[in-house]
Each structure stands twice: as structure tokens, then as C-alpha cells.
Design a protein around this motif. Structure first.
Motif, short mmCIF file in Angstrom:
data_model
loop_
_atom_site.label_atom_id
_atom_site.label_comp_id
_atom_site.label_asym_id
_atom_site.label_seq_id
_atom_site.Cartn_x
_atom_site.Cartn_y
_atom_site.Cartn_z
N GLN A 134 33.78 36.13 112.82
CA GLN A 134 32.41 35.91 112.38
C GLN A 134 31.58 35.16 113.42
OE1 GLN A 134 33.54 33.89 108.74
NE2 GLN A 134 33.15 35.72 107.52
N ALA A 135 32.19 34.84 114.57
CA ALA A 135 31.46 34.09 115.58
C ALA A 135 30.21 34.84 116.04
CB ALA A 135 32.37 33.79 116.77
N ALA A 136 30.34 36.18 116.20
CA ALA A 136 29.19 36.96 116.66
C ALA A 136 28.03 36.89 115.70
CB ALA A 136 29.62 38.41 116.88
N THR A 137 28.34 36.69 114.42
CA THR A 137 27.28 36.57 113.42
C THR A 137 26.36 35.40 113.73
OG1 THR A 137 28.72 37.51 111.74
CG2 THR A 137 26.85 36.22 110.95
N TRP A 138 26.95 34.36 114.34
CA TRP A 138 26.20 33.14 114.60
C TRP A 138 25.90 32.97 116.09
CZ3 TRP A 138 24.40 30.93 110.36
CH2 TRP A 138 25.03 31.21 109.15
N ASP A 139 25.84 34.06 116.80
CA ASP A 139 25.60 33.98 118.25
C ASP A 139 24.33 33.20 118.57
OD1 ASP A 139 26.05 34.46 120.92
OD2 ASP A 139 25.01 36.39 120.92
N GLY A 140 24.52 32.17 119.41
CA GLY A 140 23.39 31.33 119.81
C GLY A 140 23.04 30.23 118.84
N MET A 141 23.77 30.14 117.73
CA MET A 141 23.41 29.14 116.71
C MET A 141 24.47 28.06 116.50
SD MET A 141 21.48 31.45 113.81
CE MET A 141 22.50 32.90 113.90
N LEU A 142 25.54 28.08 117.30
CA LEU A 142 26.61 27.08 117.13
C LEU A 142 26.69 26.19 118.36
CD1 LEU A 142 29.39 29.35 115.58
CD2 LEU A 142 27.61 28.03 114.41
N ALA A 143 27.02 24.92 118.13
CA ALA A 143 27.10 23.95 119.23
C ALA A 143 28.37 24.15 120.04
CB ALA A 143 27.06 22.53 118.65
N ASP A 144 28.25 23.93 121.34
CA ASP A 144 29.42 23.97 122.22
C ASP A 144 30.11 22.61 122.15
OD1 ASP A 144 31.31 24.24 124.18
OD2 ASP A 144 29.91 24.86 125.75
N LEU A 145 31.36 22.61 121.73
CA LEU A 145 32.12 21.37 121.54
C LEU A 145 33.04 21.07 122.71
CD1 LEU A 145 33.10 22.08 117.81
CD2 LEU A 145 31.10 20.80 118.63
N ALA A 146 32.88 21.77 123.80
CA ALA A 146 33.75 21.57 124.97
C ALA A 146 33.67 20.13 125.46
CB ALA A 146 33.34 22.52 126.09
N GLY A 147 34.81 19.60 125.87
CA GLY A 147 34.85 18.25 126.41
C GLY A 147 35.07 17.17 125.39
N GLU A 148 35.04 17.52 124.12
CA GLU A 148 35.29 16.51 123.09
C GLU A 148 36.76 16.08 123.13
OE1 GLU A 148 32.89 15.04 120.96
OE2 GLU A 148 31.75 16.00 122.57
N GLU A 149 37.01 14.84 122.73
CA GLU A 149 38.35 14.26 122.82
C GLU A 149 39.41 15.10 122.12
OE1 GLU A 149 38.43 10.28 121.44
OE2 GLU A 149 40.62 10.10 121.51
#
Length: 455
Positions: A134-149
Motif C-alpha cells: 500500500q506504500a504506492a497509495t501514499w506516494d509523496g505523503m509519508l515521512a522519511d524515517l531514515a537515520g532514526e535510532e
């Protein structure tokens, strides 16, 4: 833009409903979700009506929380852990001073339906649940969580090519051939040896010859009934063709499938031979006309040596009086993996309170939150440093595969939506004998898949 998202969400709703793991009402849920999606689509043309519905539902969903205005909101799609998440929220507030409001969706209402209404009403939660496809459904609308602990403590985060690290894994589930360890031990069958078709053939012959001595009805508790258990054969069992024996990030066969419905004929034929063996040694009273409840009850009662379900079918030590474990669908020599990973993820809405959501995720990966999620909610932790062992009887076996890196991905969730409703009938026909052998199964399922992808 909202209309575009609406249509995508309607498609996503169908996927969500079919991927509910276990439960005798899975098919009913699917039908209900489909009906709900259709009726809601009609209603959504009246924006006012949609907003009113959303307001009513949102009120109902959050009525059991005590969070103050300004708290971040989490839309939970697992009603069975609502109480534990409320406890989690209380602990979060006491430890950090920050608040999270838990809004739980369940029963006949899917999270996908509810999110559609929330989006239409500009009432999106800061955190909500999605499945990988379902990620494509929200393309451009989700935060990038990279780098979080927390990302340094797990290999189960959801990464999207366009949006980055978007999914926080809150649990891990697994599926393979669950076994009754006591029965295998009594029969002299070492489950660790079941990594080839020949080993499986020998084991089945041994177990079948000792049914009376072992007190079992059949070797396999396998049910190919399509109307109510099509989600099992068409998604989970079919998923073994896609992933068994592959590393978790290997997308070879799902990529072929999604390229116009192509299959590897040799691999599919070997898979079909394995399914034929399961048909041969299954309980005939369960195989064609059984139900999920029949299947699980039979396994819990010790009637079957193996069951074609996942860790969700036996959730408490009180469910069984014997040890359980997982064995691989070794339809090719050397296959030694189970399918394991998060069934869904928590994601942060990009236009919500992202910083607060990130802080909550980092806290949830810590000790006090994991204590609740594992010991009280009964989840299997996806985090490497979690000190708590899940109470699920399959946990020990799951952990041994995961720790050894012997697990494959849930790529069956990335196939074209609805395919499972077509392929499950092929499994059913094979079980009934109207498909004679592995070659015919392979030919039939290839035509069904190709036809579905080309329509």
C-alpha cells in the motif's frame, strides 16, 4: 488530488481485507470490506456526508482515550491489542510527558476505509498502519524515517524507492508448515532434516504408516476450500512458490509475476508436486470442504503432524499441550527458509507532527515499550536488542530461523490485487482431483495468472 487518492485507497482496501492473517471470518471480512468500499465510494461523492461520517467515526474511535488536544494520533488496525496500546500511551505520557491518542479500527471496518474518510475530511492521524503493497497509495505523503535510532536495531523497516524509510515495524509474523514436535519425535522424524522433497516424502510415508500409533488423523491439516480459505491457499501457500528458499530481499519471482504474470515453469512444477504430496496425505474431511476453525482445532487437538498456517493460529501456551515449530516448504533441494516479517507497519503522515511521531517510534523500540508490546500484547519484537521473548509457542522456532538469516520475504503481498481469488480455485481443483497432476496444475495456474494480469 483527493479524487486520485480516493481511487487508489479503494484498491488498497481490497488488499488489506484479504491479508488478515488467520481467523475464521477472513473471507467474511473480505466481503464486508468490499461491500463497505463500494458503498463508501458512492457516499464519498457527497463531500458533506463523508465529512459527517468521518467525524462520527473519529469520535467513536477515540472515545476510549484520555489524551488531551495536541497529542499525536495513532490509527491502530489491530483491535485485539487496543487495551495494550492504551497502556502503552499511558506509559509514554508518564515517562516523556508527551501524549499519543490511540484510535482503533476493527471489526467490520478496515483501516483502509477509515483512512480514506479521514483524508477526505482533512483529518489524517499523525501515525497510521499500512501494508507493504500500500506504500504506492501514499506516494509523496509519508515521512522519511531514515537515520532514526530505531533503524539501527532492526532489519525489518519498510523502505520505499521514492519515499525512503517509511515503515516502523511493530511486530513480526511468520508462515511455513507448522509442526507438532511431539508427534515428529515419536515417529523418529527430525524436522531439521526436512529440507528436500525426498526427505519430505520419506517423512510423510513414515508418519502415515504410524497414524494409529501416533494418534493422528492425517499427516497434514491442509485445507484448499476456496470460498472461506482462499486467502490461505491463494496468498500464503502460493507465497511459498514466490519466496521459499530466497533471501528476504530477493524479488526474483514476484518481479516475474508482476511482469505480465510470468512464472518459472520448472519451479512451479516442483511446487505443484509438493502440493500434490500435501493433498495425498491430508485429512480428506478437511482438504476440500473444511474451515479455518476445523483446521486449527484439529492441529491443537493433536490430529495433524503439520498445519499450513502461521504463528497466528496458535498464540498462547495454553492453546496446545505439545511443542510446535516450523518446517520449510522444501519443494526444491536445500530450501530452508520460512516466510517472516512484519504483516504491516506504522507510518508517519508527512503533513502531520512528524517530529513527535519520530520520537514516539524511537521510544517504542526501547525497553519499557517492548515490555508491553511483547509481554502484554503478545507480539514478536522485530528489534535485535529486545530482551523479552514472546509467549507465542512458535516464537522459539521463528527466532531460530530469523537469527540464522533463514527467512524469506512476504512478497506475496505485492502481487496484483485479487489474484488470490483466482489461484485459490486452482488449488481447490487440484485437491478435489479435477486437476490430475503437477503438470496440469502448472499449466492451469499459469493460464489463470496470465489471464488475470492481462485483464
Amino acid at each position: 488530488m483527493k479524487k486520485k487518492v480516493l481511487s487508489m485507497l479503494l484498491a488498497g482496501t481490497m488488499v488489506l481485507s484479504m491479508t488478515a492473517c488467520g481467523g475464521s471470518n477472513a473471507d467474511t471480512t473480505a466481503d464486508t470490506a468490499a461491500d463497505t468500499a463500494e458503498s463508501t465510494a458512492e457516499a464519498s461523492t457527497e463531500e458533506t456526508a463523508a465529512e459527517e461520517t468521518t467525524e462520527e467515526t473519529a469520535t467513536e474511535a477515540s472515545s476510549d482515550t484520555t489524551a488531551a488536544a495536541g497529542a499525536i494520533r495513532l490509527l491502530n488496525g489491530k483491535p485485539e491489542i487496543n487495551d495494550q496500546l492504551l497502556e502503552l500511551a499511558e506509559l509514554y505520557k508518564s515517562e516523556t510527558g508527551n501524549e499519543v491518542s490511540i484510535e482503533t479500527i476493527g471489526g467490520d471496518t478496515s483501516a483502509g476505509d477509515e483512512l480514506k474518510k479521514m483524508y477526505q475530511a482533512d483529518n489524517m492521524p499523525d501515525i497510521f498502519v499500512i501494508e507493504a503493497n500500500q506504500a504506492a497509495t501514499w506516494d509523496g505523503m509519508l515521512a522519511d524515517l531514515a537515520g532514526e535510532e530505531w533503524t539501527d536495531k532492526t532489519g525489518f523497516e519498510l523502505v520505499d524507492a521514492n519515499m525512503g524509510t517509511i515503515g516502523f515495524p511493530y511486530t513480526v509474523e511468520a508462515t511455513a508448515l507448522g509442526y507438532n514436535a511431539d508427534v515428529l519425535k515419536a515417529a523418529g522424524v527430525d524436522p531439521a532434516s526436512l529440507t528436500s522433497p525426498d526427505a519430505w516424502k520419506t517423512a510423510c510415508e513414515t508418519l502415515d504408516s504410524k497414524k494409529d500409533e501416533l494418534g493422528i488423523t492425517a499427516v497434514f491439516g491442509w485445507c484448499a476450500e476456496p470460498a472461506n480459505l482462499g486467502w490461505s491457499s491463494g496468498t500464503h501457500v502460493f507465497g511459498q512458490y514466490l519466496d521459499a528458499g530466497l533471501k528476504a530481499d530477493d524479488t526474483t519471482y514476484i518481479d516475474m509475476l508482476n511482469d505480465g504474470g510470468k512464472i518459472d515453469t520448472d519451479r512451479m512444477t516442483k511446487f505443484a508436486e509438493f502440493i500434490g504430496m500435501m493433498n495425498q496425505y491430508s485429512d480428506p474431511n478437511l482438504l476440500v470442504d473444511g474451515t479455518y476453525d476445523n483446521q486449527v482445532a484439529g492441529f491443537k487437538d493433536g490430529k495433524y503432524a503439520f498445519i499450513t498456517q502461521g504463528n497466528w493460529c496458535v498464540t498462547s501456551p495454553e492453546d496446545v499441550n505439545f511443542e510446535v515449530g516450523f518446517a520449510p516448504y522444501a519443494f526444491e533441494d536445500g530450501i530452508n527458509t520460512i516466510i517472516a516479517g512484519p504483516p504491516s507497519y506504522w507510518v508517519a503522515y508527512k503533513d502531520g507532527n512528524v517530529d513527535a511521531a519520530k520520537a514516539f517510534f524511537n521510544w517504542c523500540a526501547g525497553d519499557s515499550a517492548q515490555d508491553i508490546l511483547v509481554n502484554k500484547a503478545g507480539l514478536v519484537s522485530p528489534f535485535d536488542d529486545c530482551q523479552y521473548e514472546a509467549t507465542n509457542p512458535f516464537y522459539k522456532s521463528m527466532k531460530s530461523y530469523i537469527d540464522a538469516g533463514n527467512y524469506s520475504g512476504w512478497h506475496t503481498m505485492l502481487k496484483k490485487d485479487g489474484l488470490q481469488n483466482e489461484t485459490c480455485q486452482v488449488f481447490a481443483d487440484y485437491a478435489k482431483g479435477t486437476i490430475a497432476d503437477a503438470a496440469e496444475f502448472t499449466d492451469k495456474i499459469s493460464k489463470v495468472i496470465t489471464g488475470y494480469y492481462n485483464n
